[in-house]
Design a protein around this motif. Sequence first.
Motif, mmCIF file in Angstrom:
data_model
loop_
_atom_site.group_PDB
_atom_site.id
_atom_site.type_symbol
_atom_site.label_atom_id
_atom_site.label_comp_id
_atom_site.label_asym_id
_atom_site.label_seq_id
_atom_site.Cartn_x
_atom_site.Cartn_y
_atom_site.Cartn_z
ATOM 1 N N ILE A 323 -28.421 -23.990 -53.470
ATOM 2 C CA ILE A 323 -28.780 -22.908 -54.359
ATOM 3 C C ILE A 323 -28.243 -23.350 -55.792
ATOM 4 C CG2 ILE A 323 -28.217 -20.716 -55.371
ATOM 5 C CD1 ILE A 323 -28.101 -19.761 -52.250
ATOM 6 N N PHE A 324 -27.286 -24.337 -55.843
ATOM 7 C CA PHE A 324 -26.973 -24.851 -57.160
ATOM 8 C C PHE A 324 -27.957 -25.913 -57.506
ATOM 9 C CE2 PHE A 324 -22.845 -23.343 -55.169
ATOM 10 C CZ PHE A 324 -22.129 -22.665 -56.339
ATOM 11 N N TYR A 325 -28.435 -26.624 -56.768
ATOM 12 C CA TYR A 325 -29.513 -27.640 -57.202
ATOM 13 C C TYR A 325 -30.595 -26.897 -57.589
ATOM 14 C CZ TYR A 325 -33.228 -30.611 -56.699
ATOM 15 O OH TYR A 325 -34.467 -31.561 -56.980
ATOM 16 N N LEU A 326 -31.167 -25.780 -56.967
ATOM 17 C CA LEU A 326 -32.352 -25.081 -57.512
ATOM 18 C C LEU A 326 -32.146 -24.469 -58.744
ATOM 19 C CD1 LEU A 326 -33.330 -23.465 -54.132
ATOM 20 C CD2 LEU A 326 -34.423 -25.310 -55.295
ATOM 21 N N ALA A 339 -33.489 -16.187 -53.406
ATOM 22 C CA ALA A 339 -34.691 -16.121 -52.756
ATOM 23 C C ALA A 339 -35.518 -17.222 -52.371
ATOM 24 C CB ALA A 339 -35.361 -15.026 -53.584
ATOM 25 N N LEU A 340 -35.692 -18.051 -53.302
ATOM 26 C CA LEU A 340 -36.230 -19.435 -53.004
ATOM 27 C C LEU A 340 -35.566 -20.065 -51.734
ATOM 28 C CD1 LEU A 340 -38.498 -21.007 -54.107
ATOM 29 C CD2 LEU A 340 -36.993 -22.442 -55.502
ATOM 30 N N PHE A 341 -34.410 -20.157 -51.701
ATOM 31 C CA PHE A 341 -33.717 -21.066 -50.734
ATOM 32 C C PHE A 341 -33.960 -20.352 -49.407
ATOM 33 C CE2 PHE A 341 -30.118 -22.766 -48.224
ATOM 34 C CZ PHE A 341 -30.290 -24.059 -48.274
ATOM 35 N N SER A 342 -34.239 -19.033 -49.148
ATOM 36 C CA SER A 342 -34.459 -18.173 -47.901
ATOM 37 C C SER A 342 -35.528 -18.881 -47.074
ATOM 38 C CB SER A 342 -34.587 -17.007 -48.262
ATOM 39 O OG SER A 342 -35.958 -16.551 -48.730
ATOM 40 N N SER A 343 -36.331 -19.960 -47.626
ATOM 41 C CA SER A 343 -37.499 -20.398 -46.863
ATOM 42 C C SER A 343 -36.846 -21.379 -45.995
ATOM 43 C CB SER A 343 -38.490 -21.116 -47.786
ATOM 44 O OG SER A 343 -37.750 -22.071 -48.593
ATOM 45 N N PHE A 344 -35.623 -21.813 -46.372
ATOM 46 C CA PHE A 344 -34.795 -22.857 -45.510
ATOM 47 C C PHE A 344 -34.694 -22.164 -44.191
ATOM 48 C CE2 PHE A 344 -30.970 -24.936 -43.868
ATOM 49 C CZ PHE A 344 -31.238 -26.156 -44.119
ATOM 50 N N GLU A 345 -33.999 -20.953 -44.248
ATOM 51 C CA GLU A 345 -33.659 -20.234 -43.032
ATOM 52 C C GLU A 345 -34.861 -19.881 -42.329
ATOM 53 O OE1 GLU A 345 -30.908 -20.226 -41.684
ATOM 54 O OE2 GLU A 345 -29.650 -20.997 -43.349
#
Length: 508
Positions: A323-326, A339-345
Amino acid sequence: KRLSNLDIMAPPLRIRRRLQPRWILPAAVLLTCQYQDAFVPQRLSRCSTSRLFTSRRHEGQRSPNCVARPAEPEGKTAGPKTGDMFKWFTFWSCFFGYSVFYFTRQSLSYTAPVLRQAMGWRGLTEIGQLSSLFPLAYGSSRFLGGLLGDLMSPKQVFTFGLFICSLLNIAFGLSSSLPQFAVFWFLNGCFQGLGAPPCVKLITNWFDPKERGFWWSVWHASINVGGFLIPFFAGGLAQSFGWRYGMLGPGVLGIATAAVCMLLMRDGPSAPAQGAKAKTKVASSEPDVSLMEGIILNPVQWALGFAYLLVYVCRQGLGIWGIFYLMNAGAPSAAAAAALFSSFELGGFLGNLSAGALSDLLLRRAKPGEGEAGQRAKVVCLYFLATFFLLPALSQCPGSLPWLQYGLLLCLGHFLCGAQLLLPLVANESAPKAWSTTATGFIGWVGYFGAAMSGLPLSRVVQGPGWGAYFAILTGAAGLGFLTLLPLRNLRSWQQQLEDRRKAMAAQ
């Protein structure tokens, strides 16, 4: 008078005229014994039917043509429909309950950006310290959870662990200093180990071996369901109402879920398990292998544990700092990055389901003599190789293309979570039967050192050399995992190892 209601046995009219009354009773007896399933309820055996037409002095004697039905298992009080109902209540309680367990485990990751701003922390050192404390406690507590799951009711262990972790999340949300945060988060890691082992025990109690593997993979996907929902739940609460609500929300939800699971779960069918005696007989025919020989001094288990450590370096490294990278790459806010990182899960959920199916396909197509455990190791090698190429692609993806970042994170979650699912199965199948569960706990303990390495050490890397070095470390870990498992692509299962020993002894 006794046969007056048996209208179904009445012969046609022209046959009835030829029958004398003295032949009616013997004919009824023959028809009843011959077609007892059509005329007599299922609980009556042929022997009990014959007693209806015998005198009392012959009640204790069994007719030579009498065949008794098999007796029902003792202690089985609930019918099959009731048993199936409790079976699925227990399974889905494990599924959704462990998803909420994951809420209480990952709540800090999605509350941390707002927490850092509220506390005035300029760097990432404080977050890294908290993130490194948790996996050390959690990795050690997995042994405790397995021990308590064997000694106590797994339902009670699971609900107690979820209740305590929920209270610790609430206590964290009501705290205001770094030492308090560290104490409550470390204790949370200590009790998180009470979640997975009781669930595995409950699934083992309720499901037959032929279906147990598939439903275990379905249950394991609950981690990804929780990981997919927690950014919206905890991250949304923290962004809208403050960081405290990002911790209080999962805590309150966990307490309510623990109460529901306590009501719906059952430890197992009421009838005692019939497979325990068979397992004891099989285990007695196997050679005695000590814990040192089978696990501690086994190089294969250490190689699998090291590969598991590398999986956690990549997975937790992305989970904590992704999330920090995004946000650094151009995400407008912490909520948008979450919300963007939720695609990882979401990708991890799909990877859990596909990894087991792909490894089963390779097992079915394997040639005679090929290692069964090695077929699953081949899938993990493929997933490490895919991760090796996807990580540099994510680091070079511009923030102006969020849909491409979403797709890359989806693929990374698919491959990393699939490898995380299969490695314990490889360890379980290749270890001696008496130490198969210990092997799974052993590589889990080793693997969580990788999760600890992805906390504070990676925070120093991000603050020092920068994000380029961060992605270089994750990419190197994926490549090293591929090289570690490449020699194990023909790994033999324990059953195959026993067969090889028998053939070698027979040849001598």
